[in-house]
Write a protein that holds these residues in place. Structure first.
Motif, PDB file in Angstrom:
ATOM      1  N   ARG A 121      70.819 -43.167  86.104  1.00  0.00           N
ATOM      2  CA  ARG A 121      70.065 -42.110  86.775  1.00  0.00           C
ATOM      3  C   ARG A 121      70.665 -41.789  88.147  1.00  0.00           C
ATOM      4  NH1 ARG A 121      64.986 -39.739  87.179  1.00  0.00           N
ATOM      5  NH2 ARG A 121      64.041 -40.000  89.225  1.00  0.00           N
ATOM      6  N   PHE A 122      71.041 -42.847  88.856  1.00  0.00           N
ATOM      7  CA  PHE A 122      71.655 -42.699  90.171  1.00  0.00           C
ATOM      8  C   PHE A 122      73.000 -41.965  90.036  1.00  0.00           C
ATOM      9  CE2 PHE A 122      73.769 -44.157  94.032  1.00  0.00           C
ATOM     10  CZ  PHE A 122      72.737 -44.225  94.956  1.00  0.00           C
ATOM     11  N   GLU A 123      73.767 -42.373  89.026  1.00  0.00           N
ATOM     12  CA  GLU A 123      75.065 -41.756  88.757  1.00  0.00           C
ATOM     13  C   GLU A 123      74.903 -40.251  88.505  1.00  0.00           C
ATOM     14  OE1 GLU A 123      77.131 -43.455  85.294  1.00  0.00           O
ATOM     15  OE2 GLU A 123      77.755 -41.421  84.815  1.00  0.00           O
ATOM     16  N   GLU A 124      73.916 -39.924  87.664  1.00  0.00           N
ATOM     17  CA  GLU A 124      73.617 -38.522  87.346  1.00  0.00           C
ATOM     18  C   GLU A 124      73.295 -37.705  88.594  1.00  0.00           C
ATOM     19  OE1 GLU A 124      72.809 -35.917  85.078  1.00  0.00           O
ATOM     20  OE2 GLU A 124      74.552 -36.981  84.271  1.00  0.00           O
ATOM     21  N   ARG A 125      72.459 -38.299  89.466  1.00  0.00           N
ATOM     22  CA  ARG A 125      72.037 -37.601  90.687  1.00  0.00           C
ATOM     23  C   ARG A 125      73.210 -37.349  91.623  1.00  0.00           C
ATOM     24  NH1 ARG A 125      66.451 -37.282  92.080  1.00  0.00           N
ATOM     25  NH2 ARG A 125      65.411 -37.186  90.065  1.00  0.00           N
TER      26      ARG A 125
END
Ligand SMILES: [Zn+2]
Length: 229
Positions: A121-125
């Motif tokens: 999720r962090f990577e996506e953001r």
């Protein structure tokens, strides 16, 4: 150069570092990598490397294909993980550089620490915030979400025979002192360069509109990759 137990146990961080090192050393042709080369790159004793490669090969599913005298290759699972960590690494570097204004020579060490731990999720953001970048600040391709990574067609400055005009495609992220020096001479991905080879086998680099040229020894020249202008 220590081979402490911490470095040879199979925690995520050291597994990731092995997989990433094998990916980097095997190159675009995906050649097998010797444990000596791996030991040198990771700064650990050859015996620790052998030990770790046996663990990686016996994992289910295996991360590598390893035969002592033929070297090591990534398995499909190992390659998937290595590309994922590399994507994290390069996205974090881009984020630190673009959003947090870190100097280019500092982003690699920060990314080395964080890359193992960020969530999907962090990577996506991060990717969305940056507009899904294709390159990191060193000019390296960021693997796509599905692990796909285009091959870059540059060549190493170290392999250059004649003088000429070139464009810098990428600079290595591993030597911060050198990065700082390159930056001070206007040498970064996308810069235009005139390269001359001195009789002492040094490369003299002069970026367009820069007052000073930079002399690079053959031993560090592979840190810069170039393409025809
Ligand atoms: Zn880096």
């Amino acid at each position: 150069m220590m081979a402490s137990n911490r470095q040879v146990n199979s925690n995520t961080e050291s597994v990731d570092n092995y997989l990433k090192a094998i990916l980097a050393l095997s190159g675009p042709e995906e050649q097998s990598v010797s444990s000596t080369a791996l030991a040198r790159r990771l700064g650990v004793a050859p015996a620790s490397v052998t030990n770790m490669l046996q663990k990686l090969a016996s994992a289910r599913p295996p991360n590598v294909e390893y035969e002592k005298h033929r070297g090591v290759r990534l398995s499909p699972e190992g390659k998937r993980r290595a590309l994922e960590v590399l994507r994290h690494h390069r996205l974090i570097e881009t984020f630190l550089y673009e959003i947090l204004d870190f100097p280019i020579e500092e982003v690699h060490d920060e990314a080395e620490r964080l890359e193992h731990f960020i969530s999907e999720r962090f990577e996506e953001r991060i990717a969305a915030k940056l507009g899904h970048p294709k390159f990191d600040p060193h000019g390296h391709c960021i693997p796509a979400m599905n692990g796909r990574m285009p091959k870059q067609r540059s060549k190493s400055l170290a392999n250059l025979d004649g003088d000429g005009d070139f464009v810098v495609e990428s600079v290595s992220d591993r030597d911060s002192a050198l990065l700082k020096q390159l930056k001070a001479h206007g040498i970064a991905p996308g810069s235009r360069l005139r390269v001359t080879k001195s009789p002492q086998e040094e490369f003299i680099l002069k970026a367009t509109r820069q007052p000073k040229s930079l002399r690079l020894a053959l031993s560090v020249a592979s840190a810069v990759r170039i393409r025809s202008s």
